[in-house]
Every structure is written in structure tokens, then in C-alpha cells.
Write a protein that holds these residues in place. Structure first.
Motif, PDB file in Angstrom:
ATOM      1  N   GLY A  11      45.886  -1.131  72.800  1.00 27.05           N
ATOM      2  CA  GLY A  11      44.658  -0.830  72.045  1.00 27.05           C
ATOM      3  C   GLY A  11      43.744  -2.040  71.889  1.00 27.05           C
ATOM      4  O   GLY A  11      44.050  -3.135  72.363  1.00 27.05           O
ATOM      5  N   THR A  12      42.650  -1.835  71.184  1.00 26.10           N
ATOM      6  CA  THR A  12      41.641  -2.887  71.041  1.00 26.10           C
ATOM      7  C   THR A  12      42.147  -4.056  70.197  1.00 26.10           C
ATOM      8  O   THR A  12      41.828  -5.205  70.474  1.00 26.10           O
ATOM      9  CB  THR A  12      40.374  -2.305  70.383  1.00 26.10           C
ATOM     10  OG1 THR A  12      40.025  -1.110  71.070  1.00 26.10           O
ATOM     11  CG2 THR A  12      39.217  -3.280  70.438  1.00 26.10           C
ATOM     12  N   ASN A  80      45.496   3.182  77.237  1.00 30.90           N
ATOM     13  CA  ASN A  80      44.829   1.901  77.003  1.00 30.90           C
ATOM     14  C   ASN A  80      43.442   2.060  76.406  1.00 30.90           C
ATOM     15  O   ASN A  80      42.805   3.106  76.553  1.00 30.90           O
ATOM     16  CB  ASN A  80      44.708   1.166  78.357  1.00 30.90           C
ATOM     17  CG  ASN A  80      44.008   1.999  79.411  1.00 30.90           C
ATOM     18  OD1 ASN A  80      44.595   2.943  79.955  1.00 30.90           O
ATOM     19  ND2 ASN A  80      42.769   1.682  79.672  1.00 30.90           N
ATOM     20  N   GLN A  81      42.987   0.955  75.744  1.00 30.77           N
ATOM     21  CA  GLN A  81      41.579   0.856  75.366  1.00 30.77           C
ATOM     22  C   GLN A  81      40.774   1.027  76.650  1.00 30.77           C
ATOM     23  O   GLN A  81      41.111   0.449  77.676  1.00 30.77           O
ATOM     24  CB  GLN A  81      41.292  -0.497  74.713  1.00 30.77           C
ATOM     25  CG  GLN A  81      41.760  -1.703  75.513  1.00 30.77           C
ATOM     26  CD  GLN A  81      41.171  -3.030  75.041  1.00 30.77           C
ATOM     27  OE1 GLN A  81      40.017  -3.100  74.637  1.00 30.77           O
ATOM     28  NE2 GLN A  81      41.973  -4.090  75.081  1.00 30.77           N
ATOM     29  N   ARG A  82      39.716   1.816  76.580  1.00 30.18           N
ATOM     30  CA  ARG A  82      38.990   2.125  77.812  1.00 30.18           C
ATOM     31  C   ARG A  82      37.792   1.181  78.006  1.00 30.18           C
ATOM     32  O   ARG A  82      37.411   0.474  77.073  1.00 30.18           O
ATOM     33  CB  ARG A  82      38.506   3.573  77.759  1.00 30.18           C
ATOM     34  CG  ARG A  82      39.632   4.550  77.443  1.00 30.18           C
ATOM     35  CD  ARG A  82      39.107   5.929  77.113  1.00 30.18           C
ATOM     36  NE  ARG A  82      38.167   5.898  76.015  1.00 30.18           N
ATOM     37  CZ  ARG A  82      37.365   6.911  75.677  1.00 30.18           C
ATOM     38  NH1 ARG A  82      37.390   8.018  76.384  1.00 30.18           N
ATOM     39  NH2 ARG A  82      36.539   6.807  74.658  1.00 30.18           N
ATOM     40  N   GLU A  83      37.208   1.199  79.172  1.00 32.44           N
ATOM     41  CA  GLU A  83      35.943   0.495  79.510  1.00 32.44           C
ATOM     42  C   GLU A  83      36.061  -1.031  79.560  1.00 32.44           C
ATOM     43  O   GLU A  83      35.253  -1.693  80.201  1.00 32.44           O
ATOM     44  CB  GLU A  83      34.795   0.858  78.535  1.00 32.44           C
ATOM     45  CG  GLU A  83      34.412   2.322  78.499  1.00 32.44           C
ATOM     46  CD  GLU A  83      35.063   3.056  77.339  1.00 32.44           C
ATOM     47  OE1 GLU A  83      35.626   2.407  76.444  1.00 32.44           O
ATOM     48  OE2 GLU A  83      35.026   4.305  77.350  1.00 32.44           O
ATOM     49  N   TRP A 102      35.047  -3.211  75.382  1.00 32.46           N
ATOM     50  CA  TRP A 102      34.125  -2.061  75.334  1.00 32.46           C
ATOM     51  C   TRP A 102      33.043  -2.213  74.273  1.00 32.46           C
ATOM     52  O   TRP A 102      31.919  -1.740  74.457  1.00 32.46           O
ATOM     53  CB  TRP A 102      34.922  -0.762  75.140  1.00 32.46           C
ATOM     54  CG  TRP A 102      35.776  -0.700  73.894  1.00 32.46           C
ATOM     55  CD1 TRP A 102      37.020  -1.225  73.743  1.00 32.46           C
ATOM     56  CD2 TRP A 102      35.447  -0.073  72.644  1.00 32.46           C
ATOM     57  NE1 TRP A 102      37.491  -0.965  72.480  1.00 32.46           N
ATOM     58  CE2 TRP A 102      36.551  -0.259  71.782  1.00 32.46           C
ATOM     59  CE3 TRP A 102      34.338   0.639  72.172  1.00 32.46           C
ATOM     60  CZ2 TRP A 102      36.567   0.231  70.469  1.00 32.46           C
ATOM     61  CZ3 TRP A 102      34.350   1.136  70.867  1.00 32.46           C
ATOM     62  CH2 TRP A 102      35.458   0.913  70.041  1.00 32.46           C
ATOM     63  N   TYR A 134      28.333  -0.093  76.654  1.00 35.61           N
ATOM     64  CA  TYR A 134      29.685   0.377  76.351  1.00 35.61           C
ATOM     65  C   TYR A 134      30.559   0.457  77.624  1.00 35.61           C
ATOM     66  O   TYR A 134      31.725   0.086  77.613  1.00 35.61           O
ATOM     67  CB  TYR A 134      29.506   1.746  75.698  1.00 35.61           C
ATOM     68  CG  TYR A 134      30.702   2.564  75.305  1.00 35.61           C
ATOM     69  CD1 TYR A 134      31.939   2.004  75.048  1.00 35.61           C
ATOM     70  CD2 TYR A 134      30.557   3.951  75.134  1.00 35.61           C
ATOM     71  CE1 TYR A 134      33.007   2.805  74.669  1.00 35.61           C
ATOM     72  CE2 TYR A 134      31.610   4.747  74.755  1.00 35.61           C
ATOM     73  CZ  TYR A 134      32.846   4.173  74.534  1.00 35.61           C
ATOM     74  OH  TYR A 134      33.889   4.968  74.155  1.00 35.61           O
ATOM     75  N   ASP A 243      42.951   5.970  76.328  1.00 32.17           N
ATOM     76  CA  ASP A 243      43.608   6.392  75.078  1.00 32.17           C
ATOM     77  C   ASP A 243      43.080   7.704  74.496  1.00 32.17           C
ATOM     78  O   ASP A 243      43.862   8.505  73.981  1.00 32.17           O
ATOM     79  CB  ASP A 243      43.641   5.256  74.042  1.00 32.17           C
ATOM     80  CG  ASP A 243      42.281   4.683  73.707  1.00 32.17           C
ATOM     81  OD1 ASP A 243      41.259   5.246  74.133  1.00 32.17           O
ATOM     82  OD2 ASP A 243      42.260   3.649  73.010  1.00 32.17           O
ATOM     83  N   GLN A 244      41.777   7.941  74.604  1.00 28.67           N
ATOM     84  CA  GLN A 244      41.258   9.193  74.017  1.00 28.67           C
ATOM     85  C   GLN A 244      41.671  10.403  74.852  1.00 28.67           C
ATOM     86  O   GLN A 244      41.946  11.480  74.322  1.00 28.67           O
ATOM     87  CB  GLN A 244      39.734   9.123  73.852  1.00 28.67           C
ATOM     88  CG  GLN A 244      39.286   7.936  73.001  1.00 28.67           C
ATOM     89  CD  GLN A 244      40.050   7.838  71.680  1.00 28.67           C
ATOM     90  OE1 GLN A 244      40.346   8.858  71.044  1.00 28.67           O
ATOM     91  NE2 GLN A 244      40.365   6.623  71.256  1.00 28.67           N
ATOM     92  N   PHE A 268      36.650   9.479  68.045  1.00 34.23           N
ATOM     93  CA  PHE A 268      36.338   9.991  69.376  1.00 34.23           C
ATOM     94  C   PHE A 268      36.784  11.449  69.428  1.00 34.23           C
ATOM     95  O   PHE A 268      37.965  11.731  69.229  1.00 34.23           O
ATOM     96  CB  PHE A 268      37.070   9.181  70.448  1.00 34.23           C
ATOM     97  CG  PHE A 268      36.690   7.722  70.458  1.00 34.23           C
ATOM     98  CD1 PHE A 268      35.664   7.254  71.272  1.00 34.23           C
ATOM     99  CD2 PHE A 268      37.342   6.819  69.630  1.00 34.23           C
ATOM    100  CE1 PHE A 268      35.308   5.913  71.270  1.00 34.23           C
ATOM    101  CE2 PHE A 268      36.997   5.467  69.622  1.00 34.23           C
ATOM    102  CZ  PHE A 268      35.975   5.017  70.445  1.00 34.23           C
TER     103      PHE A 268
HETATM  104  O1  LIG Z   1      41.643   0.917  71.166  1.00 32.34           O
HETATM  105  P1  LIG Z   1      40.972   1.977  70.364  1.00 32.34           P
HETATM  106  O2  LIG Z   1      41.910   2.976  69.780  1.00 32.34           O
HETATM  107  O3  LIG Z   1      40.005   1.398  69.368  1.00 32.34           O
HETATM  108  O4  LIG Z   1      40.081   2.866  71.422  1.00 32.34           O
HETATM  109  C1  LIG Z   1      39.076   2.326  72.145  1.00 32.34           C
HETATM  110  C2  LIG Z   1      38.413   3.372  73.031  1.00 32.34           C
HETATM  111  O5  LIG Z   1      39.194   3.693  74.137  1.00 32.34           O
HETATM  112  C3  LIG Z   1      37.073   2.883  73.453  1.00 32.34           C
HETATM  113  O6  LIG Z   1      36.405   3.816  74.266  1.00 32.34           O
END
Ligand SMILES: O=P(O)(O)OC[C@H](O)CO
Ligand SMILES: Nc1ncnc2c1ncn2[C@@H]1O[C@H](COP(=O)(O)OP(=O)(O)O)[C@@H](O)[C@H]1O
Length: 498
Positions: A11-12, A80-83, A102, A134, A243-244, A268
């Protein structure tokens, strides 16, 4: 303990790993936070080595804590955290720059320039996304333009690009596999979601050599094996999703019209639209929800940047609460005759407004307004923002009549917020028993591909309800509240878009 799957949730702010048993129950976990870097205002970076070492550590921890020491783990799933964007050397594996996260806004001007040149429609039609910092594409361009020598090296074929899934797969396979899954590819701004492949025209507009790009695989696919020096034996990597999207799978939203909404720092919401990539008229995103057996299932997505973060602001910024759960009592005791609205545009507004310059504001304050009314406004802002997303999806897609919302994430612990959400949507809100839906989704993709976990139907039948929140609000009261919210949002808008 045969039939276990190790899920990595990178994650982030932290890396987590969970071992799930054959009944889809989490049996052990590991979690580690890692540093965030903010080199300039609006810039957010991660050190690529931190992403990898924290991931490896939590995987080993979860395996060691499993009752059989992880011996029953048959496959790895990654979410995973995306982008978030990385570029590294194909031969040495050395990153040329930090991971650009992101949330990073450094390419806002570049996006505005591309918009002014009339390119937004081309990007949107092909990728389902918007020209916004983003997404990964303009972050890759920034690295190639700003890291000395990077463009020449990329053009000579020496550099590769990857989202976080690709970085982890590269590390786990010790440089043997350079691949992403289709859901992560669909967040890059250079992936054509209709043709299911990288798009030459878009790469050209962003100046990205196509030799840098990873192979795009299904979400349940063969991503190589984690090498034996990492966990004492080889373990196949068989599932990958952003992740979403993984949460959409973990919530078993396999049928068109089903929606999940995850409430963590941000929120999300994804609605399954089946095999149709519905292009939004309301600035929602179109994305790949999952790709299985070469067939893409699509989703409409609404992204809100501030949900639980507003509760953190009450605690850390204003000092009005000691812990997030204090908001429950405060909201219950708030004066019902005061209409106080918070528009939490702390970092601009996401979908459906995409107003990067808007900043937060509170409306309706009187001499009698206190912490209770402010806390209620914070929790309500999450419901109002979700309602904006769901209404936009309904207007984009006629099949999305009155969906039941499946929720997950830390903020769903707040019964008050979930009840308000149901009231303001005028539709039921379902909270499942398993809180770890994101990791579960990645685990299911891997377990399914390994042939040790059942298909979508049986997996869906195991989804268990913790609590359903039914709407009780009168239509008139809902209309009044929504019109007050819309008024507050309009007064917060900057007049700029993107
Ligand atoms: O790591 P998170 O849960 O904050 O999610 C981040 C998202 O994937 C961003 O698009
Ligand atoms: N009982 C609660 N009431 C309101 N908000 C809560 C409650 N519990 C947690 N939160 C909020 O949920 C967020 C944490 O959720 P989590 O899913 O762990 O987020 P992330 O993965 O983005 O870090 C925090 O922002 C916190 O303020």
C-alpha cells in the motif's frame, strides 16, 4: 495446512502480507510502514528499495507466524498501490529515480499542456482515464525528461518501466519476469482498454519508448516463481491486481451492477459493468476490474482523495478527538437543527469534479457550532461524496439502477457513517465479516489460478455479511441535505479543472 495462499498488499503507507487458509480465513499477518518523501510541495516519492525490503520482511513474518511455518503456502498473490511509477535498468535492476507516487502532482502543467493541445479526448477514449497527474504516463515522461541521461538510455532499450506490481515481480523472480497485470496496466494512460494492449499513439504523445513496457498478463496468470533463496523454496506467483480491483474481487462483485466502496485514507468506488467498457459522461474513470482467461471485465470507478483522512484531520490537525472512534458519540449528539457542511477538498476534489485547485471549506457555522457538529459534518462528507459517485455512475449506465453497496476499509468500523451512507444513498449498505477484502481478492486470483481454490460462484457464496445498513431517511430530508451539499461544493470550486 494445504491450500494456503500468501497475499502481498503493498500500500501507499505500509506493506502487508497475509496468509489465507483454504477456507479463505487469514491465519497470519505481517505489516510494516515505510518512509514517505515530499521533496517539494505536491511531490510524493517512495524509495524503491523500501518498497521491496518492507515487502520481503512482512512476507517472511507472515510465513513464519503461520501455524505450519508457511509450508502450506502454494501460491503468491500480489495487490498494490496503483499508478505509482518506477523506472529501472534492465541489466542491473538499479532504479534511475525514486518511485513517483500516485498522489504526486508534479506533472499537472504537462497535463494542462496536452489538454490545451486537444489531446484529452484521444487519451480518454482509448484508456478510460483523464489527463490527470494521478496516472503513470506523464510520470514516466517526467523521469525521462529530468533524470540526466535517462531518455538516451531508454531509447537504447536499457531502461524499463513498471508499476509497483512489476517492481515486486521483478524482485521476487530476481529479474527474470518483467510483467504487469491488466488492471495495473489500465491505470497508466498508455494502455488501450478496448484492444487490451499498449497504445503506440499514446506512447508517442508522451515520448515513451515502447521497449520500456512490461508484458501485460491476466490477473490470474503465471508471473514466474519467487526464487528459493527468498522463502527457502520456490513459490509460484499466480495472481496480481491493483488494490481497488483486488477489493472488487475480494468483495465478490463478479456480476454487472455490483459495487464495492473502500474507505481508507481516501475512498474508491468500483461498479462492475461486465464486458462493456462504459465511457463516462460525468468524468468517472473506466478501468479493467479483472482479466481472467484473456477476458476483461470492466468497471466504472470514482476516486475520492479524502475520506478517513478527514477523521485524521479532526484528531491530528484540530485535536478535537483522541481516537477515530470518538466521532461516533459526537455525531450522535450533534444538534439536528444545525446544517453544517464540510467539503474536504484538502488536496483538491477528485471524481466527479477533478478540481485540483479547490481547497477545503466549511459552511453553515453559527455561534452554537461545536466539535459535535464538526465531527458529524466530517462523517457526512464521506456519505455525500459517495453519493456523488453513485449518482454519476447511475447517470452513465442505465443498468446501474439502485445498487447495494458492499463496503470495506478502516472507516467502515463507524456504524454512524455507514448508516448515514445508506440514508443518503437511499439504498442498503453491506459490510462483510472479512475486513481484509483487498488481500483476499489477490489471494483468490492466485488460489484460483493454482487450481486449489474454487471458481467465482463458489467463492461468492462464501461471502459473509457482518451487518446490513438499511436506509431510513425520508425522501424530503435526503433531497434537502443533498441540495445543501451541492451548494457547498459549488462554493468551494476553483473554476479550474484537472
Ligand atoms: O494504497 P492505498 O490503499 O492508499 O490505495 C491507493 C490507490 O491504489 C491509488 O489509486
Ligand atoms: N471508528 C472509526 N470511525 C471513523 N473513522 C475511522 C474509524 N476507524 C478508522 N477510521 C479511519 O479509517 C482510516 C484507516 O483505514 P485503513 O483502511 O486502514 O486506511 P489506509 O489503508 O488508507 O491506511 C483512517 O483514516 C481512520 O481515520
Amino acid at each position: 495446512m494445504a491450500g494456503c495462499v500468501l497475499a502481498i498488499d503493498q500500500g501507499t503507507t505500509s506493506s502487508r502480507a497475509i496468509v489465507f487458509d483454504a477456507d479463505f480465513k487469514p491465519v497470519s499477518t505481517g505489516q510494516q510502514e515505510f518512509p514517505q518523501h515530499f521533496p517539494k510541495s505536491g511531490w510524493v516519492e517512495h524509495v524503491p528499495a523500501d518498497i521491496w525490503t518492507s515487502t520481503l520482511r512482512v512476507c517472511r513474518e507472515a510465513m513464519e507466524k503461520a501455524p505450519d511455518g508457511g509450508a502450506g503456502v502454494a501460491a503468491i498473490g500480489i495487490t498494490n498501490q496503483r499508478e505509482t511509477t518506477l523506472v529501472w535498468d534492465r541489466s542491473t535492476g538499479e532504479p534511475v529515480y525514486n518511485a513517483i507516487v500516485w498522489q504526486d502532482r508534479r506533472t499537472a502543467e504537462f497535463c494542462a499542456k496536452l489538454r490545451a493541445q486537444g489531446h484529452e479526448e484521444t487519451f480518454t477514449k482509448k484508456t478510460g482515464l483523464l489527463l490527470d497527474p494521478y496516472f503513470s504516463g506523464t510520470k514516466i515522461s517526467w523521469i525521462l525528461e529530468n533524470v540526466p541521461g535517462a531518455r538516451d538510455r531508454a531509447e537504447r532499450g536499457e531502461l524499463v518501466f513498471g508499476t509497483v506490481d512489476a517492481w515486486l515481480i521483478w524482485q521476487l523472480t530476481e529479474g527474470e519476469v518483467h510483467a504487469v497485470d491488466a488492471t495495473n496496466a489500465s491505470r497508466t494512460l498508455i494502455f488501450n482498454i478496448h484492444h487490451n494492449d499498449w497504445d503506440e499513439e499514446l506512447c508517442g504523445l508522451l515520448g515513451i519508448p515502447m521497449s520500456m513496457l512490461p508484458e501485460v498478463k491476466d490477473s490470474a496468470d503465471d508471473f514466474g516463481v519467487a526464487k528459493s533463496d527468498l522463502f527457502g523454496r520456490e513459490i509460484p506467483i499466480l495472481g496480481v491486481a491493483g488494490d481497488q480491483q483486488a477489493a472488487t474481487v475480494g468483495q465478490a462483485c463478479f456480476k454487472p451492477g455490483m459495487v464495492k466502496s473502500t474507505y481508507g485514507t481516501g475512498c474508491f468506488a468500483l461498479m462492475n459493468t461486465g464486458d462493456t467498457p462504459v465511457l463516462s459522461k460525468n468524468r468517472m474513470l473506466t478501468t479493467v476490474a479483472y482479466r481472467i482467461n484473456g477476458k476483461s471485465t470492466y468497471a466504472l470507478e470514482g476516486s475520492i482523495f479524502v475520506a478517513g483522512a478527514a477523521v485524521q484531520w479532526l484528531r491530528d490537525g484540530l485535536g478535537l478527538i483522541e481516537s477515530a472512534s470518538d466521532t461516533q458519540d459526537l455525531a450522535e449528539e450533534a444538534d439536528p437543527h444545525q446544517d453544517v457542511y464540510l467539503v474536504p477538498a484538502f488536496v483538491g476534489l477528485g471524481a466527479p469534479y477533478w478540481d485540483a485547485e479547490a481547497r477545503g471549506a466549511m459552511f453553515g457555522l453559527t455561534r452554537n457550532t461545536g466539535p459535535k457538529e464538526i465531527a458529524r459534518a466530517v462523517l457526512q462528507s464521506v456519505g455525500f461524496q459517495t453519493s456523488d459517485l453513485i449518482r454519476a455512475m447511475q447517470s452513465d449506465w442505465s443498468d446501474a439502477e439502485k445498487p447495494v453497496l458492499r463496503v470495506d476499509g478502516g472507516m467502515t468500523a463507524s456504524d454512524w457513517t455507514m448508516q448515514f451512507l445508506a440514508d443518503i444513498l437511499g439504498a442498503p449498505v453491506d459490510r462483510p465479516t472479512v475486513a481484509e477484502t483487498t488481500a483476499l481478492g489477490a489471494a483468490w486470483l492466485a488460489g484460483f489460478k493454482a487450481g486449489i481454490w474454487p471458481g467465482p460462484e463458489e467463492f461468492s457464496s462464501k461471502w459473509q455479511l457482518d451487518k446490513r445498513f438499511e436506509p431510513h431517511m425520508e425522501d424530503g430530508a435526503r433531497t434537502d441535505l443533498l441540495s445543501g451539499w451541492q451548494d457547498a461544493v459549488q462554493r468551494t470550486r476553483s473554476g479550474e479543472q484537472g
